[in-house]
Scaffold this motif. Structure first.
Motif, mmCIF file in Angstrom:
data_model
loop_
_atom_site.group_PDB
_atom_site.id
_atom_site.type_symbol
_atom_site.label_atom_id
_atom_site.label_comp_id
_atom_site.label_asym_id
_atom_site.label_seq_id
_atom_site.Cartn_x
_atom_site.Cartn_y
_atom_site.Cartn_z
ATOM 1 N N THR A 1 0.822 -1.209 0.000
ATOM 2 C CA THR A 1 0.000 0.000 0.000
ATOM 3 C C THR A 1 0.858 1.261 0.000
ATOM 4 O OG1 THR A 1 -1.934 -1.058 0.958
ATOM 5 C CG2 THR A 1 -1.637 1.263 1.472
ATOM 6 N N SER B 1 6.778 4.118 4.828
ATOM 7 C CA SER B 1 6.447 2.908 5.581
ATOM 8 C C SER B 1 5.579 3.241 6.792
ATOM 9 C CB SER B 1 7.736 2.225 6.067
ATOM 10 O OG SER B 1 7.427 1.120 6.892
ATOM 11 N N GLN B 2 4.470 2.572 6.917
ATOM 12 C CA GLN B 2 3.618 2.743 8.097
ATOM 13 C C GLN B 2 4.352 2.281 9.343
ATOM 14 O OE1 GLN B 2 1.426 2.165 11.361
ATOM 15 N NE2 GLN B 2 1.845 0.226 10.320
ATOM 16 N N SER B 3 4.831 1.050 9.296
ATOM 17 C CA SER B 3 5.413 0.435 10.499
ATOM 18 C C SER B 3 6.803 0.970 10.813
ATOM 19 C CB SER B 3 5.504 -1.083 10.309
ATOM 20 O OG SER B 3 6.372 -1.372 9.224
ATOM 21 N N THR C 1 9.596 -2.410 7.943
ATOM 22 C CA THR C 1 9.579 -3.301 6.782
ATOM 23 C C THR C 1 11.010 -3.523 6.275
ATOM 24 O OG1 THR C 1 7.376 -2.554 6.211
ATOM 25 C CG2 THR C 1 8.652 -3.563 4.443
ATOM 26 N N SER D 1 -3.951 -1.865 5.450
ATOM 27 C CA SER D 1 -3.670 -0.456 5.714
ATOM 28 C C SER D 1 -4.763 0.446 5.130
ATOM 29 C CB SER D 1 -2.325 -0.121 5.068
ATOM 30 O OG SER D 1 -1.913 1.152 5.461
ATOM 31 N N GLU E 1 -6.320 -9.065 -0.384
ATOM 32 C CA GLU E 1 -5.880 -9.447 0.958
ATOM 33 C C GLU E 1 -7.049 -9.685 1.900
ATOM 34 O OE1 GLU E 1 -3.418 -6.538 2.985
ATOM 35 O OE2 GLU E 1 -4.470 -4.895 2.049
HETATM 36 C C1 F6R Z 1 -1.697 -3.639 2.589
HETATM 37 C C2 F6R Z 1 -0.612 -3.610 3.557
HETATM 38 C C3 F6R Z 1 0.783 -3.903 3.098
HETATM 39 C C4 F6R Z 1 1.737 -2.832 3.619
HETATM 40 C C5 F6R Z 1 3.198 -3.173 3.272
HETATM 41 C C6 F6R Z 1 4.148 -2.090 3.718
HETATM 42 O O1 F6R Z 1 -2.911 -3.299 3.157
HETATM 43 O O2 F6R Z 1 -0.850 -3.332 4.700
HETATM 44 O O3 F6R Z 1 0.850 -3.969 1.704
HETATM 45 O O4 F6R Z 1 1.358 -1.604 3.084
HETATM 46 O O5 F6R Z 1 3.549 -4.385 3.861
HETATM 47 O O6 F6R Z 1 4.125 -1.927 5.100
HETATM 48 P P1 F6R Z 1 4.762 -0.675 5.801
HETATM 49 O O7 F6R Z 1 3.998 0.540 5.347
HETATM 50 O O8 F6R Z 1 4.627 -0.900 7.271
HETATM 51 O O9 F6R Z 1 6.204 -0.591 5.358
#
Ligand code: F6R
Length: 369
Positions: free
Chosen positions: A59, A104-106, A109, A157, A245
């Motif tokens: 995402t 990156s959300q988390s 990654t 996400s 997903e």
């Molecule tokens: C889709 C989803 C994943 C994350 C991907 C990146 O809904 O959640 O595709 O977007 O794994 O994760 P982050 O943003 O944490 O690096």
């Protein structure tokens, strides 16, 4: 903890207006200019950037694809977007004037982390767009622009994506602002529109019942296709990813212009095809092309699910189902167009009896390569 919602995902979808507003908070000053002092890369270095490279996964990668349209339009700096997992294996061309943006959300990654390490080894500046304070990716970057989505618990996400988009627009507009472009007036206008966008996301959320109903009626389908052009193309990819997903359905997003180069062969009677329609105002070529794409697929039997701006009447005759979104500037449309697709996937997953917050085989943060 789910605040009265059945799933975290529903709660997080509902939190999007606030997440978007929080991500803008304190970043637009009273005069309508951006103040991104937290991006500690000196202005003279930002003026010298000759290439932007965005790396991300899933995402976040889709947010990056949308950012490319904004960055190239408002700054005229060439921008590449690449899946972090592919990036460092192809010996990318990077230098000290390249700005690498890792989304990156988390912030954990592994693929994205390895890509940014590779970029720093080449002497490039790395700016992280991240939702998790103090996580590894911002710690290893030269600068960070935090998204303020709040904790995202559902694996899929949603609110993190919208805030990643906001952060990307802020970076694009800021680069435009510090470098000065011929789009100065447009940049001012877009900053104003961006500051109103949270209310528009709220309005979309208030009209989602027909989308849920539609999703339930499609629970037995095997395939759903998504089409878009320009920034609507990454929105289509994101709609398809959410459906894969969550609903475990075959879903694919295409650039509508590619239809005739292959995918149109997939169209058969009653196949649901979601089409993201750009604003009829302004870029009329884009608009006219997609309207003819809708006619082409409908003539071949597709069941068209059309996401179109309020007041767009020309698409009505070709829409088997019409989902209305508020009018926005073209580049900002993904902020409102993505929301119905999230609701659609969540409701389809529920209708199919799937575990919404914990889809099979997936983890919230992917800390292996
Ligand atoms: C889709 C989803 C994943 C994350 C991907 C990146 O809904 O959640 O595709 O977007 O794994 O994760 P982050 O943003 O944490 O690096």
């Amino acid at each position: 903890e789910k605040g009265g919602y059945d799933y975290f995902m529903l709660k997080e979808i509902a939190e999007q207006p606030k997440a978007v507003a929080d991500t803008l908070l304190g970043r637009i000053d009273a005069g309508g200019s951006l103040t991104l002092d937290e991006v500690r890369i000196p202005v003279h270095e930002l003026r010298e950037v000759d290439k932007v490279v965005i790396v991300a996964c899933g995402t976040a990668f889709h947010a990056g694809l949308i950012a490319k349209y904004a960055i190239e339009h408002w700054t005229r700096i060439p921008c590449e977007v690449e899946l972090a997992s592919e990036f460092r294996y192809r010996d990318p061309i990077l230098g000290t004037r390249s700005l690498v943006i890792a989304i990156s959300q988390s912030g954990e990654t592994m693929d994205t982390l390895m890509a940014l390490r590779h970029a720093r080894e080449q002497g490039s500046k790395v700016l992280a767009i991240c939702n998790t304070n103090g996580s590894t990716i911002p710690r290893e970057s030269d600068a960070v622009l935090y998204t303020h989505a709040g904790p995202e618990v559902a694996v899929a996400s949603t609110k993190a994506f919208l805030t990643q988009l906001v952060a990307c627009y802020l970076v694009a507009l800021y680069l435009g602002q510090v470098r000065g472009t011929k789009w100065g007036d447009e940049i001012q206008a877009v900053i104003r529109d961006l500051s109103q966008i949270s209310g528009e996301v709220e309005r979309v959320l208030e009209t989602m019942e027909p989308v849920r109903e539609l999703a339930r009626s499609l629970a037995d389908k095997k395939t759903v296709l998504f089409l878009g052009r320009h920034v609507g193309y990454p929105v289509a990819l994101e709609g398809a990813l959410k459906l894969k997903e969550l609903a475990y359905m075959h879903a694919e997003g295409f650039a509508a212009g590619e239809l005739k180069h292959g995918p149109i062969a997939l169209i058969e009677d009653d196949l649901p095809v979601v089409v993201v329609v750009p604003s009829p105002r302004g870029r009329s070529v884009l608009y006219d092309k997609i309207v003819s794409n809708i006619q082409e697929i409908r003539a071949r039997g597709a069941r068209t699910i059309v996401i179109a701006e309020e007041g767009d009447e020309a698409v009505v005759p070709y829409a088997d189902h019409l989902i209305r979104i508020p009018a926005t500037p073209t580049l900002l449309q993904p902020l409102v167009a993505t929301v119905p697709l999230q609701v659609f996937a969540c409701e389809l997953a529920t209708a199919r009896g799937n575990e919404v917050d914990q889809p099979r085989n997936l983890a919230k943060s992917v800390t292996v390569e």
